[in-house]
Every structure is written in structure tokens, then in C-alpha cells.
Design an enzyme around this catalytic site. Structure first.
Site, short mmCIF file in Angstrom:
data_model
loop_
_atom_site.label_atom_id
_atom_site.label_comp_id
_atom_site.label_asym_id
_atom_site.label_seq_id
_atom_site.Cartn_x
_atom_site.Cartn_y
_atom_site.Cartn_z
N HIS A 105 0.78 -1.14 -0.03
CA HIS A 105 -0.09 -0.01 -0.07
C HIS A 105 0.72 1.33 0.04
O HIS A 105 2.11 1.26 0.19
CB HIS A 105 -0.95 -0.06 0.95
CG HIS A 105 -0.34 -0.01 2.68
ND1 HIS A 105 0.07 1.19 2.89
CD2 HIS A 105 0.15 -1.02 3.43
CE1 HIS A 105 0.39 0.89 4.52
NE2 HIS A 105 0.75 -0.23 4.46
N CYS B 149 3.15 -3.29 6.85
CA CYS B 149 3.14 -4.66 5.89
C CYS B 149 4.23 -3.95 4.67
O CYS B 149 5.52 -3.87 4.90
CB CYS B 149 1.83 -4.29 5.10
SG CYS B 149 0.40 -4.92 6.23
#
Length: 229
Positions: free
Chosen positions: A177, A193
Site C-alpha cells: 500500500h 506491511c
């Protein structure tokens, strides 16, 4: 009256003084010169929410988006390879070429490696905070899955795009992301992440293929190395 002994002592002291060098003045190392950014890191005005330009003088050239030699020619076009130790993400374009992006990788990301599937993608995604994170940070409870998550836009840590990774049909809870701070690229952040600059994740989103393999290489670093909390 200057005696012979005094004269000799004086001469020795003077000689020692003449041989003593003054302490060198510390010289600060010059700051590294970072060349001007490519134009594709300018602001993007036509998105639903503002995407500001990456500040000049912050992003090192090795983390710029660039075309490189494909190190994994055996994989199909669209395969994504993440090297957590070098903090690089590669999108395979052809057997010869790949597009490389600088990323930051979550410290917890060292706990997972292998091959996932790009299950789906979202523009300006809602951030639905997992229960495991809420257990660590109760202040995020208003953004739980049950409560609908955090709406997209400025302040949402998912940024402009998100790619969702599944393994054997099960959500890994890992995402690729946006909304990375350019100062954090190359580092490990606690719950990040795989973070990218918004400009880069938009570029990747537009090229990514549904169902493609996402390969996370094993990390050789000790767990928790360079983590930012």
C-alpha cells in the site's frame, strides 16, 4: 640571574613547545548531494484526495522508481518480488526487464515469506484495523472491521492504493500500500506491511495483474532490525 641549569631547562621547554602541533579543528563531513527528483514524483492533482509532491533532497536515488534487469526471468509477467533486506519491490515486465521500487517493510514482515496471490486491488482503500493491532493499540478500536474501518483520504495510512495478498485462499493480512514517508524507505516500520510512495503505488496498481504471484523473499536480518515504533 640566569644560571646554566635554568638556561638548559628553558631551552628544552622551548624546543618541546616548538614541536607541539595545535589541535586540528574538526571539519564536518559535507552533506550528501541528492540530485533533483524525476518529474513523476511531483504532486498528482487529479486524484480524489491530494497527493503531494515528494520533497526534494530526501529520497535517495537508489529508491527511485526505475527499470532494471530482471533477476527472475523464469517468472511470468506481472509477478511481484519483494526483497525485504534490500527494501525493494520488483514488478516483472518481461524476461529481460523489471520495474524496481523502493519500499519500507514492516518489522513483523520478517515473520512471513513465500508466495501469495494478488487477490484484489483497491483505490483509496478503507483501513480496517485487525483485532491483533487493536489489542496492541486500543485507541484504534473505532476503526475495527466491525465498525467499518477508517475512511479513505488524508490520515489513512493505507494511502492512495492497496494490493491485498492471499495465501491458499486465506487473507494473509499483508498489504502492499501507499502513504510511505520518503524518509522511511529502506527501513523497517512496526506495522507497515509493504509501504510505497503514493506515486509509486499508483504506478504499480495500474500495472498489477489480478491473480499474479507475489513472492516475498526470506530475510537474512535478525528480527526487529531497524524497527521504528
Amino acid at each position: 640571574m640566569l644560571t646554566r641549569r635554568m638556561f638548559v631547562a628553558y631551552g628544552v621547554a622551548a624546543g618541546l613547545g616548538a614541536c607541539t602541533q595545535p589541535e586540528p579543528t574538526p571539519v564536518a563531513a559535507p552533506a550528501p548531494v541528492i540530485p533533483p527528483l524525476p518529474a513523476f514524483y511531483q504532486a498528482i492533482p487529479d486524484e480524489p484526495y491530494p497527493v503531494p509532491a515528494v520533497p526534494e533532497g530526501v529520497l535517495k536515488p537508489e529508491y527511485w522508481r526505475q527499470e532494471v534487469t530482471n533477476l527472475w526471468p523464469q517468472h511470468a509477467r506481472g509477478t511481484i518480488v519483494v526483497d525485504p533486506d534490500d527494501a525493494m519491490l520488483y514488478f516483472i515486465e518481461s524476461p529481460e526487464k523489471a520495474t524496481r521500487y523502493g519500499v519500507s517493510v514492516g518489522a513483523a514482515g520478517f515473520d512471513w515469506e513465500g508466495t501469495a496471490r494478488l487477490q484484489f486491488r483497491r483505490e483509496w482503500p478503507v483501513w480496517k484495523v485487525p483485532a491483533t493491532m487493536i489489542a496492541r493499540k486500543p485507541e484504534l478500536a473505532p476503526y475495527s472491521v466491525a465498525k467499518g474501518g477508517m475512511p479513505p483520504g488524508p490520515g489513512n495510512p493505507m494511502g492512495a492504493r492497496a494490493l491485498y495478498l492471499f495465501e491458499n485462499g486465506v487473507d494473509t493480512l499483508y498489504r502492499i500500500h501507499g502513504d510511505a514517508d520518503p524518509r522511511e524507505l529502506g527501513r523497517n516500520v512496526s506495522s507497515g506491511c509493504i509501504r510505497m510512495l503514493n506515486q509509486d503505488v499508483i504506478h504499480l496498481y495500474d500495472r498489477a495483474l489480478h491473480g499474479a504471484d507475489v513472492i516475498v523473499l526470506p530475510s537474512m536480518k535478525p528480527k526487529g532490525t531497524d524497527a521504528v515504533y
